[in-house]
Design a protein around this motif. Structure first.
Motif, PDB file in Angstrom:
ATOM      1  N   TYR A  79      37.341   6.237  16.576  1.00 48.72           N
ATOM      2  CA  TYR A  79      36.383   6.495  15.592  1.00 48.72           C
ATOM      3  C   TYR A  79      36.959   7.047  14.355  1.00 48.72           C
ATOM      4  CZ  TYR A  79      31.786   7.690  13.252  1.00 48.72           C
ATOM      5  OH  TYR A  79      31.072   7.726  12.093  1.00 48.72           O
ATOM      6  N   THR A  80      37.562   8.166  14.255  1.00 56.43           N
ATOM      7  CA  THR A  80      37.830   9.150  13.147  1.00 56.43           C
ATOM      8  C   THR A  80      39.201   8.717  12.650  1.00 56.43           C
ATOM      9  OG1 THR A  80      39.120  10.757  14.569  1.00 56.43           O
ATOM     10  CG2 THR A  80      36.623  11.149  14.380  1.00 56.43           C
ATOM     11  N   LYS A  81      39.732   7.780  13.109  1.00 52.07           N
ATOM     12  CA  LYS A  81      41.055   7.478  12.615  1.00 52.07           C
ATOM     13  C   LYS A  81      41.188   5.964  12.585  1.00 52.07           C
ATOM     14  CE  LYS A  81      42.432  11.761  13.002  1.00 52.07           C
ATOM     15  NZ  LYS A  81      42.309  12.378  11.721  1.00 52.07           N
ATOM     16  N   HIS A  82      41.148   5.132  13.522  1.00 53.49           N
ATOM     17  CA  HIS A  82      41.278   3.686  13.540  1.00 53.49           C
ATOM     18  C   HIS A  82      40.062   3.022  12.843  1.00 53.49           C
ATOM     19  CE1 HIS A  82      44.639   3.240  16.007  1.00 53.49           C
ATOM     20  NE2 HIS A  82      44.261   4.199  16.931  1.00 53.49           N
ATOM     21  N   ALA A  83      38.783   3.218  13.087  1.00 53.54           N
ATOM     22  CA  ALA A  83      37.527   2.711  12.479  1.00 53.54           C
ATOM     23  C   ALA A  83      37.605   3.066  11.087  1.00 53.54           C
ATOM     24  CB  ALA A  83      36.409   3.038  13.478  1.00 53.54           C
ATOM     25  N   LEU A  90      38.691  -1.420   3.554  1.00 59.02           N
ATOM     26  CA  LEU A  90      37.659  -2.218   3.046  1.00 59.02           C
ATOM     27  C   LEU A  90      37.127  -2.175   1.842  1.00 59.02           C
ATOM     28  CD1 LEU A  90      35.930  -4.850   3.618  1.00 59.02           C
ATOM     29  CD2 LEU A  90      34.202  -3.269   4.965  1.00 59.02           C
ATOM     30  N   ASN A  91      36.773  -0.959   1.513  1.00 62.38           N
ATOM     31  CA  ASN A  91      36.263  -0.380   0.236  1.00 62.38           C
ATOM     32  C   ASN A  91      37.264  -0.669  -0.617  1.00 62.38           C
ATOM     33  OD1 ASN A  91      33.151   0.391   0.347  1.00 62.38           O
ATOM     34  ND2 ASN A  91      33.986   0.990   2.118  1.00 62.38           N
ATOM     35  N   ASP A  92      38.334  -0.129  -0.367  1.00 62.13           N
ATOM     36  CA  ASP A  92      39.646  -0.475  -1.592  1.00 62.13           C
ATOM     37  C   ASP A  92      39.735  -1.852  -1.848  1.00 62.13           C
ATOM     38  OD1 ASP A  92      40.169   2.305  -1.398  1.00 62.13           O
ATOM     39  OD2 ASP A  92      41.873   2.219   0.020  1.00 62.13           O
ATOM     40  N   ALA A  93      39.699  -2.774  -0.704  1.00 60.64           N
ATOM     41  CA  ALA A  93      39.782  -3.944  -0.867  1.00 60.64           C
ATOM     42  C   ALA A  93      38.865  -4.770  -1.845  1.00 60.64           C
ATOM     43  CB  ALA A  93      40.007  -4.965   0.221  1.00 60.64           C
ATOM     44  N   THR A 103      25.713  -4.654  -3.582  1.00 60.31           N
ATOM     45  CA  THR A 103      24.755  -6.010  -3.636  1.00 60.31           C
ATOM     46  C   THR A 103      25.216  -7.085  -2.636  1.00 60.31           C
ATOM     47  OG1 THR A 103      26.125  -7.045  -5.570  1.00 60.31           O
ATOM     48  CG2 THR A 103      23.946  -5.693  -6.053  1.00 60.31           C
ATOM     49  N   ALA A 104      26.510  -7.165  -2.445  1.00 65.39           N
ATOM     50  CA  ALA A 104      26.974  -8.132  -1.556  1.00 65.39           C
ATOM     51  C   ALA A 104      26.498  -7.798   0.025  1.00 65.39           C
ATOM     52  CB  ALA A 104      28.633  -8.070  -1.619  1.00 65.39           C
ATOM     53  N   LYS A 105      26.822  -8.832   0.706  1.00 62.04           N
ATOM     54  CA  LYS A 105      26.519  -8.634   2.204  1.00 62.04           C
ATOM     55  C   LYS A 105      27.769  -8.750   3.074  1.00 62.04           C
ATOM     56  CE  LYS A 105      21.621  -9.651   2.145  1.00 62.04           C
ATOM     57  NZ  LYS A 105      21.225  -8.185   2.413  1.00 62.04           N
ATOM     58  N   LEU A 106      28.232  -7.907   3.861  1.00 60.49           N
ATOM     59  CA  LEU A 106      29.346  -8.049   4.619  1.00 60.49           C
ATOM     60  C   LEU A 106      29.542  -9.229   5.277  1.00 60.49           C
ATOM     61  CD1 LEU A 106      32.349  -6.902   5.571  1.00 60.49           C
ATOM     62  CD2 LEU A 106      31.012  -5.465   7.240  1.00 60.49           C
ATOM     63  N   GLU A 107      28.428  -9.599   5.913  1.00 62.13           N
ATOM     64  CA  GLU A 107      28.455 -11.012   6.837  1.00 62.13           C
ATOM     65  C   GLU A 107      28.549 -12.209   5.741  1.00 62.13           C
ATOM     66  OE1 GLU A 107      26.543  -7.741   8.708  1.00 62.13           O
ATOM     67  OE2 GLU A 107      26.107  -8.523   6.788  1.00 62.13           O
ATOM     68  N   ASP A 108      28.256 -12.205   4.497  1.00 58.22           N
ATOM     69  CA  ASP A 108      28.628 -13.049   3.520  1.00 58.22           C
ATOM     70  C   ASP A 108      30.097 -13.177   3.271  1.00 58.22           C
ATOM     71  OD1 ASP A 108      25.921 -14.082   3.526  1.00 58.22           O
ATOM     72  OD2 ASP A 108      25.438 -12.775   1.763  1.00 58.22           O
ATOM     73  N   LYS A 119      44.264  -8.533   3.545  1.00 55.01           N
ATOM     74  CA  LYS A 119      43.626  -7.009   3.500  1.00 55.01           C
ATOM     75  C   LYS A 119      42.348  -6.993   3.813  1.00 55.01           C
ATOM     76  CE  LYS A 119      43.512  -2.546   1.122  1.00 55.01           C
ATOM     77  NZ  LYS A 119      44.054  -1.558  -0.065  1.00 55.01           N
ATOM     78  N   MET A 120      41.499  -7.872   2.983  1.00 54.88           N
ATOM     79  CA  MET A 120      39.941  -8.079   2.822  1.00 54.88           C
ATOM     80  C   MET A 120      39.935  -8.758   4.468  1.00 54.88           C
ATOM     81  SD  MET A 120      37.320  -7.669   1.603  1.00 54.88           S
ATOM     82  CE  MET A 120      37.118  -7.854  -0.148  1.00 54.88           C
ATOM     83  N   ARG A 121      40.496  -9.616   4.834  1.00 54.95           N
ATOM     84  CA  ARG A 121      40.359 -10.160   6.165  1.00 54.95           C
ATOM     85  C   ARG A 121      40.367  -9.224   7.319  1.00 54.95           C
ATOM     86  NH1 ARG A 121      43.339 -15.418   8.724  1.00 54.95           N
ATOM     87  NH2 ARG A 121      42.745 -15.188  10.898  1.00 54.95           N
ATOM     88  N   ASN A 122      41.635  -8.379   7.182  1.00 57.80           N
ATOM     89  CA  ASN A 122      41.915  -7.532   8.264  1.00 57.80           C
ATOM     90  C   ASN A 122      40.819  -6.282   8.457  1.00 57.80           C
ATOM     91  OD1 ASN A 122      44.079  -8.852   8.896  1.00 57.80           O
ATOM     92  ND2 ASN A 122      45.461  -7.363   7.680  1.00 57.80           N
ATOM     93  N   ASN A 123      40.264  -5.680   7.433  1.00 57.14           N
ATOM     94  CA  ASN A 123      39.569  -4.636   7.318  1.00 57.14           C
ATOM     95  C   ASN A 123      38.006  -4.852   7.106  1.00 57.14           C
ATOM     96  OD1 ASN A 123      41.573  -2.436   7.159  1.00 57.14           O
ATOM     97  ND2 ASN A 123      42.379  -3.716   5.593  1.00 57.14           N
ATOM     98  N   ALA A 124      37.730  -6.114   6.735  1.00 61.09           N
ATOM     99  CA  ALA A 124      36.125  -6.351   6.780  1.00 61.09           C
ATOM    100  C   ALA A 124      35.851  -6.933   8.035  1.00 61.09           C
ATOM    101  CB  ALA A 124      35.905  -7.683   5.749  1.00 61.09           C
ATOM    102  N   GLY A 125      36.911  -7.555   8.731  1.00 63.56           N
ATOM    103  CA  GLY A 125      36.737  -7.914  10.455  1.00 63.56           C
ATOM    104  C   GLY A 125      36.505  -6.550  11.228  1.00 63.56           C
ATOM    105  N   GLY A 126      37.763  -5.568  10.771  1.00 63.38           N
ATOM    106  CA  GLY A 126      37.802  -4.384  11.596  1.00 63.38           C
ATOM    107  C   GLY A 126      36.696  -3.468  11.497  1.00 63.38           C
ATOM    108  N   HIS A 127      36.159  -3.465  10.320  1.00 61.57           N
ATOM    109  CA  HIS A 127      35.011  -2.558  10.006  1.00 61.57           C
ATOM    110  C   HIS A 127      33.566  -3.135  10.756  1.00 61.57           C
ATOM    111  CE1 HIS A 127      31.935   0.254   8.425  1.00 61.57           C
ATOM    112  NE2 HIS A 127      31.458  -0.916   7.713  1.00 61.57           N
TER     113      HIS A 127
END
Length: 255
Positions: A79-83, A90-93, A103-108, A119-127
């Motif tokens: 939780y504290t390291k990987h996630a 994700l926020n950096d991306a 305003t955006a939705k993560l699902e969209d 980077k967006m793919r890896n971290n949006a999915g990971g989050h």
């Protein structure tokens, strides 16, 4: 306790670039995925049909709450390291790719992930995957679902035990890292499958598509401290902490 901080990215592998499947994925993203997203955001099911936020949410239980099935140290590091790294990256991306997280939705974002960087793919999915994973577990599990979800599982898999076998097999046979899923597809049928790395069924690049009802993390960092290389033992133990109340309400929000 030792400091297990890790400054490296949690993703250890590069995704293979899609070729011939790209056109098919794009077509599906124009038909199936918008319908899923519309249903996902429908009103009346607060906490289940609403969008997952871009920021990491607090755990609903202590790190040690899932013992002996998942040990406290694994939970803490996970939780504290990987996630946490997925949420930060994700926020950096999003900043780099001009995505307004207010305003955006993560699902969209996931539904059109082919437009973004790895980077967006890896971290949006990971989050997304981890936020769902934490909620999918609880210290006190009923052992099996009830109500509409149980009826649907028995209809689509013939029995709950048959479903457990299919999900377990999907988790155990996923090569390398990834997630096993229970998915509600566009035909409102429950199906089981898996995705590599931090992909998920909401992504337009995924072969497995639909609404993720339940996700099981089979990255090594989810189990290696306790179970070492015995992923099958981890998968078996994990069924003892599934939050079927949450999963059942999640399913009902999507049908």
């Amino acid at each position: 306790m030792k400091n297990f901080s890790n400054t490296s990215s949690p993703d250890r592998r590069e995704f293979l670039k899609t070729t011939g499947k790209a056109g098919l994925a794009a077509g599906l993203s124009l038909t199936i995925l918008p319908a899923i997203a519309k249903n996902y955001h429908k009103k009346g099911h607060a906490g289940f049909a609403e969008s997952i936020p871009f920021k990491q949410q607090p755990l609903a239980y202590d790190y040690k709450a899932l013992e002996p099935h998942i040990d406290a140290l694994t939970m803490e590091i996970h939780y504290t390291k990987h996630a946490a790294a997925y949420a930060k990256n994700l926020n950096d991306a999003c900043v780099a790719e001009h995505v307004d997280t207010q305003t955006a939705k993560l699902e969209d974002v996931l539904a059109s992930i082919s437009k973004y960087t790895p980077k967006m793919r890896n971290n949006a999915g990971g989050h997304y995957n981890h936020e769902l994973f934490w909620k999918s577990m609880a210290p006190s599990s009923t052992g099996k679902p009830s109500g509409k979800l149980l009826a649907a599982i028995e209809k689509d898999f013939t029995s709950f035990d048959a479903f457990k076998t299919q999900l377990s097999d999907a988790a155990k046979t996923r090569f390398g890292s990834g997630f096993a899923w229970l998915v509600l597809n566009a035909d409102k049928k429950l199906v089981v499958g898996s995705t590599p790395n931090q992909d998920n069924p909401l992504m337009d690049v995924s072969d497995l598509k639909g609404f993720p009802v339940l996700g099981l993390d089979v990255w090594e960092h989810a189990y290696y401290l306790k179970y070492h290389n015995l992923r099958a033992d981890y998968v078996t133990a994990w069924f003892n902490v599934v939050n079927w109340d949450y999963i059942g309400q999640r399913y009902e929000s999507a049908v």
